[in-house]
Write an enzyme that holds these catalytic residues in place. Structure first.
Site, PDB file in Angstrom:
ATOM      1  N   HIS A  28      -7.265   7.045   1.313  1.00  0.00           N
ATOM      2  CA  HIS A  28      -5.969   6.360   1.259  1.00  0.00           C
ATOM      3  C   HIS A  28      -5.852   5.457   0.030  1.00  0.00           C
ATOM      4  CE1 HIS A  28      -5.420   7.854   5.288  1.00  0.00           C
ATOM      5  NE2 HIS A  28      -6.440   7.159   5.736  1.00  0.00           N
ATOM      6  N   HIS A  52      -8.646  -3.729  -2.403  1.00  0.00           N
ATOM      7  CA  HIS A  52      -8.174  -2.373  -2.646  1.00  0.00           C
ATOM      8  C   HIS A  52      -6.869  -2.424  -3.427  1.00  0.00           C
ATOM      9  CE1 HIS A  52      -6.282  -3.605   1.203  1.00  0.00           C
ATOM     10  NE2 HIS A  52      -5.227  -2.969   0.707  1.00  0.00           N
ATOM     11  N   HIS A  90      -2.945  -0.475  -4.517  1.00  0.00           N
ATOM     12  CA  HIS A  90      -1.847   0.430  -4.198  1.00  0.00           C
ATOM     13  C   HIS A  90      -1.139   0.759  -5.507  1.00  0.00           C
ATOM     14  CE1 HIS A  90      -2.099  -0.213   0.220  1.00  0.00           C
ATOM     15  NE2 HIS A  90      -2.512  -1.429  -0.134  1.00  0.00           N
ATOM     16  N   GLU A 150       3.509  -2.524  -3.006  1.00  0.00           N
ATOM     17  CA  GLU A 150       3.975  -2.507  -1.620  1.00  0.00           C
ATOM     18  C   GLU A 150       5.093  -3.523  -1.422  1.00  0.00           C
ATOM     19  OE1 GLU A 150       1.391  -0.371   1.278  1.00  0.00           O
ATOM     20  OE2 GLU A 150       0.449  -2.350   1.162  1.00  0.00           O
ATOM     21  N   HIS A 157      -4.827  -6.110  -3.321  1.00  0.00           N
ATOM     22  CA  HIS A 157      -4.998  -6.911  -2.107  1.00  0.00           C
ATOM     23  C   HIS A 157      -6.460  -7.296  -1.966  1.00  0.00           C
ATOM     24  CE1 HIS A 157      -1.303  -4.786  -0.088  1.00  0.00           C
ATOM     25  NE2 HIS A 157      -0.946  -5.677  -1.017  1.00  0.00           N
ATOM     26  N   THR A 166      -0.698  -3.402   6.185  1.00  0.00           N
ATOM     27  CA  THR A 166       0.316  -2.448   5.729  1.00  0.00           C
ATOM     28  C   THR A 166      -0.097  -1.009   6.005  1.00  0.00           C
ATOM     29  OG1 THR A 166      -0.626  -2.359   3.494  1.00  0.00           O
ATOM     30  CG2 THR A 166       1.072  -4.035   3.923  1.00  0.00           C
TER      31      THR A 166
END
Length: 444
Positions: free
Chosen positions: A111, A138, A140, A151, A164, A245
């Site tokens: 992911h 991590h 995004h 996000e 994050h 999230t």
């Protein structure tokens, strides 16, 4: 007279009962919303490790009930609706400068890319009553087709990516114990923005992506100063209560989203978008969740945001500097629409940190008019209350009136008893007391 007083007392008592019950109910109804649920945990037996994908994000609530809650993340930060809170003080990042001998595990979990962090990295200050221990960080990001992938958004603008850094409350023995508890987690978030120069701090992670291209692959990287992955200015940020999230979407996160952005080169952003593979060997891209409804929550700001309802600066101070938020591509039903060649993602050229050093300057990118330290005021740990100030005052005056009425009842009863005693004494004073005579006296 006595009957009239009893009738009056009953009327006062009924009025007080109505005030104590009806006024709070009317205040809650007047707010227009129900109190958002405070989820402590999903039902026993809930499998947090169930399979999920971003392609099936619309079905998350059916498998993970918390994903359909009222305190979900991410959100759009409407800077004009944020509330300035002077209680949001500076946060302290301790133990972030890791020695090169420290080995950090980097993994592709299908992911995102996850870097596990040692628990001696802590987040303190800013009103948190206990330290928060680091767990992992991590990223995004968007897609190689020019779709940005942060996000959270600011005034509808989506940035190129988002980092994050996840922490858990040290009052719990582990992350797994804290993840279901309100306030159990604290996440530091910052926006990634395309800049002209390479960010050396992010190279510690990006140069190892080829070693974890496939889902489940791991590698180890040498320790470095993790704080350089965050903005230099940590004193200006937004704060709200939300959720994870990704499934299981537990609503236990204190979010801190920095106003200052981080710049990476276009090549570095492209490495994120092009290198990794996820489910079914598909490219791992566009790994962001759409915006969730605010549901009556309040977003606090640690700084005076222009046009904020409470953004008036104190007397004698100048207006805070205003930095325009760069324009982003328009949002469609399925997310941002990719820009055409002549539409830039960022309308305001800005310079950023060189090599992740984090040196401050006036032209550093900022969102909503700001420029860095982190925090959550103790009074704002739960900001989703649906009772407005006027309603609270109505309840307060109702309670005060009730107390006054009760005091009046006590006074009336006491006064009536005193009158009864005075009446008895007066009656006795009007009687001519003649002692009885004895038999001998009568004989005389």
């Amino acid at each position: 007279m006595e009957a009239e007083m009893h009738v009056g007392e009953k009327l006062v008592a009924v009025t007080l009962l109505w005030l104590l019950v009806a006024v709070p109910e009317r205040a809650l109804a007047h707010s227009g919303e129900e109190d958002p649920p405070r989820s402590h945990a999903d039902p026993p037996g809930h499998k947090a490790g169930g399979h999920w994908s971003y392609a099936g994000k619309a079905q998350w609530p059916s498998t993970f009930p918390s994903c359909g809650g009222h305190l979900q993340s991410p959100i759009d930060i409407d800077t004009g609706a944020t509330i300035f809170s002077p209680q949001l003080g500076a946060l302290l990042l301790s133990g972030y400068d890791l020695p090169p001998g420290e080995r950090l595990c980097l993994q592709n979990n299908g992911h995102t890319i996850v870097l596990k962090l040692p628990e001696n990295m802590t987040l303190t200050g800013g009103g948190y009553l206990q330290p928060y221990r680091a767990v992992q960080l991590h990223l995004h990001w968007g897609s190689a087709h020019g779709v940005p992938g942060s996000e959270h958004t600011v005034d509808g603008h989506r940035f190129a990516g988002e980092i994050h850094v996840v922490h858990y409350n040290s009052q719990f023995s582990s992350f797994h114990d804290a993840v279901r508890e309100p306030g159990g987690l604290a996440v530091l978030a910052a926006f990634l923005q395309v800049g002209e120069e390479e960010n050396e701090a992010y190279q510690h992670i990006l140069e190892s992506l080829k070693e974890v291209q496939e889902e489940g692959e791991k590698t180890f990287i040498a320790g470095f100063d993790v704080a350089k992955l965050l903005p230099h200015d940590l004193s200006r940020y937004f704060h709200y209560n939300g959720s994870l999230t990704t499934p299981p979407c537990y609503q236990t996160v204190n979010w801190t989203i920095f106003n200052q952005t981080i710049q990476l080169s276009q090549d570095q952003i492209s490495m994120l978008e092009d290198t990794l593979r996820g489910d079914n060997d598909e490219p791992l891209e566009g790994n962001f969740r759409p915006q969730q409804s605010l549901q009556g929550r309040t977003v606090l700001a640690s700084f005076l945001v222009p046009h904020s309802p409470e953004g008036a600066h104190p007397p004698g101070e100048e207006d805070p500097p205003r930095t325009l938020v760069p324009r982003g591509p328009p949002e469609g039903e399925d997310g941002p629409v990719a820009p055409t060649e002549d539409v830039g993602l960022y309308s305001t050229p800005v310079s950023g940190p060189k090599g992740g050093s984090g040196s401050a300057s006036e032209d550093r990118p900022a969102v909503g008019g700001g420029s860095r330290s982190v925090g959550a005021g103790p009074a704002e740990t739960q900001v989703g209350s649906s009772v407005h100030t006027g309603d609270v005052l109505a309840v307060l005056f109702g309670v005060l009136f009730a107390i006054t009425g009760l005091a009046f009842l006590v006074y009336v009863r006491k006064h009536r008893r005193q009158n009864c005693r005075l009446d008895a004494s007066a009656a006795k004073a009007n009687i001519i007391y003649t002692p009885a005579t004895t038999t001998e006296e009568q004989a005389v």
